[in-house]
Design a protein around this motif. Structure first.
Motif, PDB file in Angstrom:
ATOM      1  N   VAL A  69       0.834  -1.201   0.000  1.00 56.33           N
ATOM      2  CA  VAL A  69       0.000   0.000   0.000  1.00 56.33           C
ATOM      3  C   VAL A  69       0.869   1.251   0.000  1.00 56.33           C
ATOM      4  O   VAL A  69       0.610   2.204  -0.756  1.00 56.33           O
ATOM      5  CB  VAL A  69      -0.947  -0.009   1.216  1.00 56.33           C
ATOM      6  N   GLN A  70       1.921   1.262   0.819  1.00 54.10           N
ATOM      7  CA  GLN A  70       2.838   2.405   0.835  1.00 54.10           C
ATOM      8  C   GLN A  70       3.523   2.567  -0.517  1.00 54.10           C
ATOM      9  O   GLN A  70       3.733   3.691  -0.988  1.00 54.10           O
ATOM     10  CB  GLN A  70       3.881   2.222   1.933  1.00 54.10           C
ATOM     11  N   GLY A  71       3.872   1.445  -1.143  1.00 49.41           N
ATOM     12  CA  GLY A  71       4.470   1.515  -2.475  1.00 49.41           C
ATOM     13  C   GLY A  71       3.520   2.106  -3.499  1.00 49.41           C
ATOM     14  O   GLY A  71       3.920   2.926  -4.342  1.00 49.41           O
ATOM     15  N   PHE A  72       2.246   1.723  -3.429  1.00 48.17           N
ATOM     16  CA  PHE A  72       1.235   2.293  -4.329  1.00 48.17           C
ATOM     17  C   PHE A  72       1.083   3.795  -4.088  1.00 48.17           C
ATOM     18  O   PHE A  72       0.973   4.577  -5.040  1.00 48.17           O
ATOM     19  CB  PHE A  72      -0.108   1.593  -4.127  1.00 48.17           C
ATOM     20  N   VAL A  73       1.053   4.202  -2.831  1.00 50.06           N
ATOM     21  CA  VAL A  73       0.884   5.619  -2.500  1.00 50.06           C
ATOM     22  C   VAL A  73       2.061   6.439  -3.028  1.00 50.06           C
ATOM     23  O   VAL A  73       1.877   7.492  -3.667  1.00 50.06           O
ATOM     24  CB  VAL A  73       0.733   5.804  -0.979  1.00 50.06           C
ATOM     25  N   ASN A  74       3.283   5.973  -2.772  1.00 49.74           N
ATOM     26  CA  ASN A  74       4.464   6.692  -3.254  1.00 49.74           C
ATOM     27  C   ASN A  74       4.477   6.776  -4.775  1.00 49.74           C
ATOM     28  O   ASN A  74       4.802   7.824  -5.353  1.00 49.74           O
ATOM     29  CB  ASN A  74       5.738   6.001  -2.758  1.00 49.74           C
ATOM     30  N   ASP A 209       9.332   2.520 -13.672  1.00 56.75           N
ATOM     31  CA  ASP A 209      10.708   2.937 -13.404  1.00 56.75           C
ATOM     32  C   ASP A 209      11.233   2.252 -12.145  1.00 56.75           C
ATOM     33  O   ASP A 209      10.576   2.253 -11.095  1.00 56.75           O
ATOM     34  CB  ASP A 209      10.762   4.457 -13.236  1.00 56.75           C
ATOM     35  N   PHE A 210      12.425   1.688 -12.260  1.00 51.92           N
ATOM     36  CA  PHE A 210      12.998   0.963 -11.127  1.00 51.92           C
ATOM     37  C   PHE A 210      14.389   1.467 -10.753  1.00 51.92           C
ATOM     38  O   PHE A 210      14.684   1.674  -9.572  1.00 51.92           O
ATOM     39  CB  PHE A 210      13.074  -0.534 -11.450  1.00 51.92           C
ATOM     40  N   VAL A 211      15.250   1.682 -11.746  1.00 50.11           N
ATOM     41  CA  VAL A 211      16.660   1.954 -11.477  1.00 50.11           C
ATOM     42  C   VAL A 211      16.841   3.220 -10.640  1.00 50.11           C
ATOM     43  O   VAL A 211      17.523   3.204  -9.606  1.00 50.11           O
ATOM     44  CB  VAL A 211      17.446   2.069 -12.802  1.00 50.11           C
ATOM     45  N   TRP A 212      16.234   4.344 -11.063  1.00 45.26           N
ATOM     46  CA  TRP A 212      16.421   5.584 -10.328  1.00 45.26           C
ATOM     47  C   TRP A 212      15.783   5.530  -8.931  1.00 45.26           C
ATOM     48  O   TRP A 212      16.434   5.914  -7.946  1.00 45.26           O
ATOM     49  CB  TRP A 212      15.879   6.764 -11.124  1.00 45.26           C
ATOM     50  N   ALA A 223       9.978   3.967  -0.676  1.00 48.39           N
ATOM     51  CA  ALA A 223      10.081   2.993  -1.773  1.00 48.39           C
ATOM     52  C   ALA A 223       8.843   3.048  -2.664  1.00 48.39           C
ATOM     53  O   ALA A 223       7.708   3.061  -2.176  1.00 48.39           O
ATOM     54  CB  ALA A 223      10.255   1.592  -1.202  1.00 48.39           C
ATOM     55  N   THR A 224       9.074   3.089  -3.970  1.00 48.62           N
ATOM     56  CA  THR A 224       7.960   3.019  -4.917  1.00 48.62           C
ATOM     57  C   THR A 224       7.559   1.559  -5.122  1.00 48.62           C
ATOM     58  O   THR A 224       8.206   0.639  -4.616  1.00 48.62           O
ATOM     59  CB  THR A 224       8.361   3.638  -6.265  1.00 48.62           C
ATOM     60  N   LEU A 225       6.495   1.364  -5.881  1.00 50.20           N
ATOM     61  CA  LEU A 225       5.955   0.018  -6.040  1.00 50.20           C
ATOM     62  C   LEU A 225       6.963  -0.944  -6.639  1.00 50.20           C
ATOM     63  O   LEU A 225       7.091  -2.091  -6.187  1.00 50.20           O
ATOM     64  CB  LEU A 225       4.699   0.075  -6.910  1.00 50.20           C
ATOM     65  N   GLN A 226       7.703  -0.502  -7.657  1.00 47.78           N
ATOM     66  CA  GLN A 226       8.668  -1.395  -8.300  1.00 47.78           C
ATOM     67  C   GLN A 226       9.797  -1.784  -7.356  1.00 47.78           C
ATOM     68  O   GLN A 226      10.296  -2.908  -7.409  1.00 47.78           O
ATOM     69  CB  GLN A 226       9.237  -0.726  -9.564  1.00 47.78           C
ATOM     70  N   VAL A 227      10.196  -0.869  -6.485  1.00 48.53           N
ATOM     71  CA  VAL A 227      11.238  -1.188  -5.501  1.00 48.53           C
ATOM     72  C   VAL A 227      10.699  -2.186  -4.486  1.00 48.53           C
ATOM     73  O   VAL A 227      11.393  -3.134  -4.090  1.00 48.53           O
ATOM     74  CB  VAL A 227      11.720   0.088  -4.798  1.00 48.53           C
TER      75      VAL A 227
END
Length: 285
Positions: A69-74, A209-212, A223-227
């Motif tokens: 959920v936090q990843g989705f929010v970010n 996007d994952f790398v950046w 952390a974003t969702l991909q991270v």
């Protein structure tokens, strides 16, 4: 070509496209369906399906074990902010490159195009050092601002805006419209299909996007969702003692299905605009 040959060719083309569609969708469909199956059943009978055993347990567990959920929010915050900046600033820059004559225009546009040739990995260290000097590591500013004005977006919008007749802009100036008024009232309505197509591409690029993000936002809070997805297995085994391979597999499939859902909805809702945007500016006349 006679009608019979045309019919055979049409059947062959549709058969080929149907086979490609099935091969492309089969892994996705399997992953989504398997996310509703018990973990032990996924491992023991990967291609089987028992409707009576379908369950939401994998989804419940992954939401308990992983900060999805936090990843989705970010990701949503970054997506809305960065996407808005891209769709506003890229057409403005493209408008200047396409419709104004000024010293160094060719050099500046060439510099923009050169950045398209640079691998992302080359820019990461300089950008990370800048973020550190600004104190922006593990902040939304670092996730949003770098790359908000995308070189490809500027190039694409310039090609589209260049096709707008100069007479329309001159007529607006004669009527007393200012330059920003011309951009808002004349240019923006005309490039709307291309802008919609750019919007779909921008959403997909930012969402995936994952790398950046993994470099500049290494805390769980940012952390974003991909991270989050990249560290899913570690989080599951770390938060649950004795989590086995079957459990991890079930939760991984559930998380992947949840992560896939927003993009699928967005693409289905905007696919018409995406196709029109891809075609916009491709035919001169």
């Amino acid at each position: 070509m006679n009608p019979s040959r045309r019919t055979v060719a049409s059947i062959g083309a549709h058969t080929f496209l149907g086979a490609v569609l099935v091969l492309s969708l089969a892994p996705v469909v399997w992953a989504v369906v398997s996310a509703f199956r018990p973990p032990t059943e996924i491992v023991s009978h990967p291609l089987g399906l028992n409707l009576s055993t379908l369950t939401l347990e994998n989804f419940r567990r992954v939401l308990d074990d992983v900060p999805l959920v936090q990843g989705f929010v970010n990701t949503a915050i970054v997506l809305v902010s960065k996407g808005t900046l891209t769709l506003l600033l890229a057409p403005l820059a493209a408008f200047a490159f396409a419709k104004y004559r000024f010293a160094g225009r060719g050099v500046l546009f060439g510099a923009v195009l050169v950045t398209l040739m640079l691998p992302t990995i080359v820019l990461i260290i300089p950008l990370l050092l800048q973020m550190k000097e600004l104190g922006w590591v593990n902040t939304y500013q670092a996730l949003i601002l770098p790359g908000a004005v995308d070189a490809f977006a500027i190039f694409w919008m310039r090609q589209v805006i260049a096709e707008i007749p100069d007479e329309l802009l001159d007529a607006a100036r004669i009527d007393g419209c200012g330059e920003f008024g011309i951009f808002a009232r004349v240019v923006m309505p005309l490039i709307r299909p291309a802008l919609a197509g750019l919007g779909v591409l921008t959403v997909m690029n930012i969402y995936n996007d994952f790398v950046w993000p993994v470099v500049v936002a290494n805390s769980e809070r940012m952390a974003t969702l991909q991270v989050v997805l990249s560290t899913l297995a570690q989080n599951i085994t770390g938060n649950r003692i004795g989590a086995d391979y079957a459990t991890v597999t079930g939760e991984l499939l559930a998380a992947a299905s949840l992560a896939m859902l927003p993009l699928v909805i967005i693409f289905i809702a905007l696919q018409r605009y995406f196709v029109n945007g891809i075609l916009a500016g491709s035919v001169k006349g």
